[in-house]
Write a protein that holds these residues in place. Structure first.
Motif, PDB file in Angstrom:
ATOM      1  N   CYS A 181       1.178  -1.149   0.252  1.00 63.91           N
ATOM      2  CA  CYS A 181      -0.053   0.143   0.140  1.00 63.91           C
ATOM      3  C   CYS A 181       0.884   1.725   0.050  1.00 63.91           C
ATOM      4  O   CYS A 181       2.115   1.351   0.514  1.00 63.91           O
ATOM      5  CB  CYS A 181      -1.057   0.288   0.697  1.00 63.91           C
ATOM      6  SG  CYS A 181      -2.017  -1.624   1.252  1.00 63.91           S
ATOM      7  N   LYS A 236      -2.540   3.243   3.080  1.00 69.70           N
ATOM      8  CA  LYS A 236      -2.959   2.581   2.742  1.00 69.70           C
ATOM      9  C   LYS A 236      -4.442   3.097   1.806  1.00 69.70           C
ATOM     10  O   LYS A 236      -5.127   2.427   1.912  1.00 69.70           O
ATOM     11  CB  LYS A 236      -3.639   1.784   3.849  1.00 69.70           C
ATOM     12  CG  LYS A 236      -2.035   1.171   4.119  1.00 69.70           C
ATOM     13  CD  LYS A 236      -2.798   0.490   5.708  1.00 69.70           C
ATOM     14  CE  LYS A 236      -1.500  -0.551   6.137  1.00 69.70           C
ATOM     15  NZ  LYS A 236      -1.867  -1.555   7.137  1.00 69.70           N
ATOM     16  N   CYS A 243      -3.571   0.360  -2.583  1.00 65.13           N
ATOM     17  CA  CYS A 243      -3.646  -1.233  -2.432  1.00 65.13           C
ATOM     18  C   CYS A 243      -3.476  -1.860  -2.839  1.00 65.13           C
ATOM     19  O   CYS A 243      -4.525  -2.379  -4.096  1.00 65.13           O
ATOM     20  CB  CYS A 243      -4.092  -1.208  -1.167  1.00 65.13           C
ATOM     21  SG  CYS A 243      -3.687  -0.907   0.564  1.00 65.13           S
TER      22      CYS A 243
END
Length: 124
Positions: free
Chosen positions: A108, A112, A115
């Protein structure tokens, strides 16, 4: 982010207490889409995943591309940490899960927000 960068691997092996388990990640792995194979091995205090074969015509990937990973065990056959794509100069958060000869990786970027996951099969 392409599939190559989503893998990825490199981990401290016996360099630190509790990381010897990362040796289960060492060896040659084939990506589930059949477009790449990587060799995971110790490189200094980390593990490196280096492309040893890339299907001709695969975009944005080269033999020799290396991902340097600093991951720690977080459970049985589970690792988390960071991975650095040497050629691209990018750093990813990394999660790795093993189940026998199968491995799933998730890389990621941007906290994040973006991802990608990849499935791998051990060729050892």
């Amino acid at each position: 982010m392409n599939r190559r960068t989503s893998f990825l691997l490199a981990f401290p092996l016996a360099a630190a207490p509790g990381l010897a388990e990362a040796s289960e990640l060492a060896g040659v792995w084939a990506r589930g889409d059949g477009k790449a194979r990587v060799l995971v091995e110790q490189c200094g205090d980390d593990l490196c995943a280096t492309n040893v074969w890339v299907r001709p015509g695969t975009r944005n990937e080269r033999v020799g591309d290396t991902l340097v990973m600093d991951v720690d065990p977080v459970g049985p056959s589970r690792y988390e940490g960071r991975a650095r794509d040497v050629r691209r100069g990018l750093t990813y958060s990394m999660e790795i899960s093993l189940d026998g000869a199968a491995m799933e990786t998730r890389g990621c970027i941007l906290g994040k927000l973006i991802c990608r996951s990849a499935n791998w099969t051990s060729l050892n």
